[in-house]
Write an enzyme that holds these catalytic residues in place. Structure first.
Site, PDB file in Angstrom:
ATOM      1  N   SER A  46      -4.839   1.569  -8.032  1.00  0.00           N
ATOM      2  CA  SER A  46      -4.457   0.032  -7.931  1.00  0.00           C
ATOM      3  C   SER A  46      -4.761  -1.125  -9.620  1.00  0.00           C
ATOM      4  O   SER A  46      -6.375  -0.939  -8.918  1.00  0.00           O
ATOM      5  CB  SER A  46      -4.028  -0.909  -7.162  1.00  0.00           C
ATOM      6  OG  SER A  46      -3.740  -0.064  -5.617  1.00  0.00           O
ATOM      7  N   HIS A  77       1.635  -0.008 -10.381  1.00  0.00           N
ATOM      8  CA  HIS A  77       1.992   0.836 -10.597  1.00  0.00           C
ATOM      9  C   HIS A  77       2.587   1.132 -11.173  1.00  0.00           C
ATOM     10  O   HIS A  77       4.071   1.119 -11.026  1.00  0.00           O
ATOM     11  CB  HIS A  77       1.792   1.550  -9.124  1.00  0.00           C
ATOM     12  CG  HIS A  77       0.849   1.315  -8.088  1.00  0.00           C
ATOM     13  ND1 HIS A  77      -0.433   2.388  -8.133  1.00  0.00           N
ATOM     14  CD2 HIS A  77       0.721   0.033  -6.690  1.00  0.00           C
ATOM     15  CE1 HIS A  77      -0.746   1.335  -6.654  1.00  0.00           C
ATOM     16  NE2 HIS A  77       0.055   0.782  -6.434  1.00  0.00           N
ATOM     17  N   HIS A  99       2.772   5.435  -3.243  1.00  0.00           N
ATOM     18  CA  HIS A  99       2.215   5.553  -1.482  1.00  0.00           C
ATOM     19  C   HIS A  99       2.793   6.005  -0.528  1.00  0.00           C
ATOM     20  O   HIS A  99       4.402   5.442  -0.365  1.00  0.00           O
ATOM     21  CB  HIS A  99       1.596   4.302  -1.485  1.00  0.00           C
ATOM     22  CG  HIS A  99       0.629   3.476  -2.343  1.00  0.00           C
ATOM     23  ND1 HIS A  99       0.547   3.392  -3.842  1.00  0.00           N
ATOM     24  CD2 HIS A  99      -1.248   3.823  -2.166  1.00  0.00           C
ATOM     25  CE1 HIS A  99      -0.480   3.134  -3.971  1.00  0.00           C
ATOM     26  NE2 HIS A  99      -1.542   3.875  -3.534  1.00  0.00           N
ATOM     27  N   TYR A 101       2.761   4.159   2.347  1.00  0.00           N
ATOM     28  CA  TYR A 101       3.418   2.995   2.552  1.00  0.00           C
ATOM     29  C   TYR A 101       4.823   2.482   1.841  1.00  0.00           C
ATOM     30  O   TYR A 101       5.793   2.030   3.172  1.00  0.00           O
ATOM     31  CB  TYR A 101       2.724   1.969   3.063  1.00  0.00           C
ATOM     32  CG  TYR A 101       2.309   1.364   0.942  1.00  0.00           C
ATOM     33  CD1 TYR A 101       2.964   0.542   0.654  1.00  0.00           C
ATOM     34  CD2 TYR A 101       0.911   1.323   1.473  1.00  0.00           C
ATOM     35  CE1 TYR A 101       2.477   0.549  -0.839  1.00  0.00           C
ATOM     36  CE2 TYR A 101       0.119   1.285  -0.205  1.00  0.00           C
ATOM     37  CZ  TYR A 101       1.417   0.518  -1.039  1.00  0.00           C
ATOM     38  OH  TYR A 101       0.756   0.302  -2.530  1.00  0.00           O
ATOM     39  N   GLU A 102       5.608   3.444   1.378  1.00  0.00           N
ATOM     40  CA  GLU A 102       6.315   3.258   0.925  1.00  0.00           C
ATOM     41  C   GLU A 102       7.508   4.129   1.429  1.00  0.00           C
ATOM     42  O   GLU A 102       9.088   3.956   1.330  1.00  0.00           O
ATOM     43  CB  GLU A 102       6.267   3.735  -0.847  1.00  0.00           C
ATOM     44  CG  GLU A 102       5.199   2.733  -2.142  1.00  0.00           C
ATOM     45  CD  GLU A 102       5.207   3.368  -3.482  1.00  0.00           C
ATOM     46  OE1 GLU A 102       6.260   3.249  -3.558  1.00  0.00           O
ATOM     47  OE2 GLU A 102       4.375   3.770  -3.231  1.00  0.00           O
ATOM     48  N   ALA A 129      -8.386   2.046  -5.477  1.00  0.00           N
ATOM     49  CA  ALA A 129      -8.512   0.464  -4.761  1.00  0.00           C
ATOM     50  C   ALA A 129      -9.233   0.078  -3.536  1.00  0.00           C
ATOM     51  O   ALA A 129      -8.234   1.013  -2.758  1.00  0.00           O
ATOM     52  CB  ALA A 129      -7.192  -0.882  -5.635  1.00  0.00           C
ATOM     53  N   MET A 226      -5.282   2.884   1.115  1.00  0.00           N
ATOM     54  CA  MET A 226      -4.474   4.088   1.202  1.00  0.00           C
ATOM     55  C   MET A 226      -3.829   4.661   0.314  1.00  0.00           C
ATOM     56  O   MET A 226      -2.405   5.012   0.418  1.00  0.00           O
ATOM     57  CB  MET A 226      -2.638   2.898   1.263  1.00  0.00           C
ATOM     58  CG  MET A 226      -3.833   1.093   1.943  1.00  0.00           C
ATOM     59  SD  MET A 226      -1.864   0.191   1.471  1.00  0.00           S
ATOM     60  CE  MET A 226      -3.660  -1.285   2.160  1.00  0.00           C
ATOM     61  N   SER A 227      -4.697   5.361   0.067  1.00  0.00           N
ATOM     62  CA  SER A 227      -4.248   7.126  -1.090  1.00  0.00           C
ATOM     63  C   SER A 227      -5.196   8.122  -1.138  1.00  0.00           C
ATOM     64  O   SER A 227      -6.016   7.448   0.215  1.00  0.00           O
ATOM     65  CB  SER A 227      -4.109   5.999  -2.002  1.00  0.00           C
ATOM     66  OG  SER A 227      -5.181   5.669  -3.029  1.00  0.00           O
ATOM     67  N   ASN A 250     -12.298  -6.194  -2.598  1.00  0.00           N
ATOM     68  CA  ASN A 250     -12.793  -6.979  -1.927  1.00  0.00           C
ATOM     69  C   ASN A 250     -13.882  -6.561  -0.408  1.00  0.00           C
ATOM     70  O   ASN A 250     -13.568  -5.823  -0.426  1.00  0.00           O
ATOM     71  CB  ASN A 250     -10.724  -7.188  -1.200  1.00  0.00           C
ATOM     72  CG  ASN A 250     -10.472  -6.460  -0.266  1.00  0.00           C
ATOM     73  OD1 ASN A 250      -9.988  -5.371  -1.080  1.00  0.00           O
ATOM     74  ND2 ASN A 250     -10.317  -6.306   0.637  1.00  0.00           N
ATOM     75  N   HIS A 262      -2.563  -9.068  -1.834  1.00  0.00           N
ATOM     76  CA  HIS A 262      -2.224  -7.936  -3.387  1.00  0.00           C
ATOM     77  C   HIS A 262      -3.010  -8.455  -4.519  1.00  0.00           C
ATOM     78  O   HIS A 262      -3.663  -8.206  -5.612  1.00  0.00           O
ATOM     79  CB  HIS A 262      -1.279  -7.426  -3.311  1.00  0.00           C
ATOM     80  CG  HIS A 262      -0.372  -6.090  -3.956  1.00  0.00           C
ATOM     81  ND1 HIS A 262      -0.767  -5.170  -4.335  1.00  0.00           N
ATOM     82  CD2 HIS A 262       0.008  -6.684  -5.477  1.00  0.00           C
ATOM     83  CE1 HIS A 262      -0.467  -4.467  -4.959  1.00  0.00           C
ATOM     84  NE2 HIS A 262      -0.075  -4.877  -5.815  1.00  0.00           N
TER      85      HIS A 262
HETATM   86  N1  HPA Z   1      -7.488  -2.883   2.846  1.00  0.00           N
HETATM   87  C1  HPA Z   1      -6.655  -1.592   3.010  1.00  0.00           C
HETATM   88  N2  HPA Z   1      -5.994  -1.243   1.509  1.00  0.00           N
HETATM   89  C2  HPA Z   1      -7.220  -1.840   0.534  1.00  0.00           C
HETATM   90  C3  HPA Z   1      -7.936  -2.635   1.115  1.00  0.00           C
HETATM   91  C4  HPA Z   1      -8.003  -3.331   1.676  1.00  0.00           C
HETATM   92  O1  HPA Z   1      -9.012  -4.234   1.927  1.00  0.00           O
HETATM   93  N3  HPA Z   1      -8.414  -3.660  -0.260  1.00  0.00           N
HETATM   94  C5  HPA Z   1      -7.946  -2.202  -1.696  1.00  0.00           C
HETATM   95  N4  HPA Z   1      -6.779  -1.249  -1.117  1.00  0.00           N
END
Ligand code: HPA
Length: 291
Positions: A46, A77, A99, A101-102, A129, A226-227, A250, A262
């Protein structure tokens, strides 16, 4: 007369059909590239689409031009395969990935990578990310992934093993290649790039973590995303060497407002993109000849 299974899930469940899908996908990549498949693949996470832009003599094709590649739906993406050279070496870049989650089956999500491995990829550089669980980490940091926790509870290797790809029970004692990690650390020092190192935990998403989840996850991991884990699993299964780099976008532990968005994730990814590109380009340039 035999009838074709009707749904994708049925196709994925049938080892002979799954093999056919992979072989057709690999053949479509070879046909489109019309040349030897680069041995090095970078999966751009990401906000790291800048890496695809840094490829020289680049050509590209969107995923829908390859057989059986699922198309990503998430903003940021793009969903294209790019090929050209970086650091003087032929490379492939997956810009965008599907991903879990899709709502996609993990075997479908990893199908493009498996096809590229089948087509000849030997080294896979995974990027993502991630949110910091480690209190020392700050947005904009790069983290070398030295281990992971599969908190998605999906494994792309479930079902009948595809023996032509790899073993039934792959060893996971060193999921990220030690030599590649050492090389990356060495290059980071040379380039003056601060590099963290730690454990990545893959959550399912798409929700960011609750405070209670952060409290739990930080007991055993440094960053959460998440990947990456499904891809590491299929790459290691296929005998490829894997390097993993997280961009910390973050922090989840230090903030008072405790809100993650996001937009924030994408923005930090972009801001650190140039440093990420320099590091990865130098690693690719210095990969051993057979990689
Ligand atoms: N949590 C999960 N996935 C992420 C995060 C997060 O804080 N930041 C970027 N991808």
């Amino acid at each position: 007369m035999t009838t074709q299974p009707a749904t994708t899930t049925e196709l994925l469940d049938d080892p002979a059909e799954y093999k056919r899908l992979l072989e057709e996908a690999a053949a479509s990549v070879k046909a489109r590239l019309g040349r030897d498949i680069p041995k090095v693949l970078v999966v751009a996470g990401s906000g790291l689409g800048a890496f695809a832009e840094s490829v020289l003599d680049a050509q590209s094709a969107s995923y829908d031009q390859f057989k059986h590649f699922p198309v990503s739906t998430v903003v940021g993406h793009a969903g294209k395969l790019v090929w050209g050279t970086v650091g003087g070496k032929p490379v492939l870049v997956m810009s965008g990935r599907k991903h879990l989650y899709e709502g996609v089956d993990v075997r479908e999500a990893t199908l493009p990578l498996r096809a590229l491995l089948l087509a000849g990829v030997k080294t896979v550089i995974l990027s993502n990310a991630a949110g910091a669980l480690n209190r020392q980490f700050r947005p904009g940091d790069l983290m070398l992934i030295d281990d992971h926790i599969n908190n998605q509870y999906r494994n792309p290797l479930m079902g009948a093993n595809l023996d032509f790809l790899g073993p039934r029970f792959p060893d996971m004692s060193a999921p990220y290649d030690r030599d590649l990690m050492a090389l990356t650390r060495e290059i980071a020092v040379e380039l003056g790039i601060a590099l963290r190192q730690g454990t990545y935990v893959a959550n399912m998403g798409p929700t960011y973590e609750t405070q209670a989840e952060v409290g739990m996850l930080r007991q055993f991991a440094d960053a959460v995303g998440m990947s990456t884990v499904p891809e590491q699993l299929v790459a290691t299964h296929a005998g490829a060497k894997v390097l993993g780099i997280s961009v910390i976008t973050n922090t989840l532990v230090l903030r008072t407002d405790a809100v993650t968005t996001h937009d924030e994730v994408m923005e930090t990814g972009r801001a650190v993109g140039e440093t990420f590109c320099r590091l990865v380009a130098a690693v690719i340039q210095r990969l051993p000849e057979d990689r």
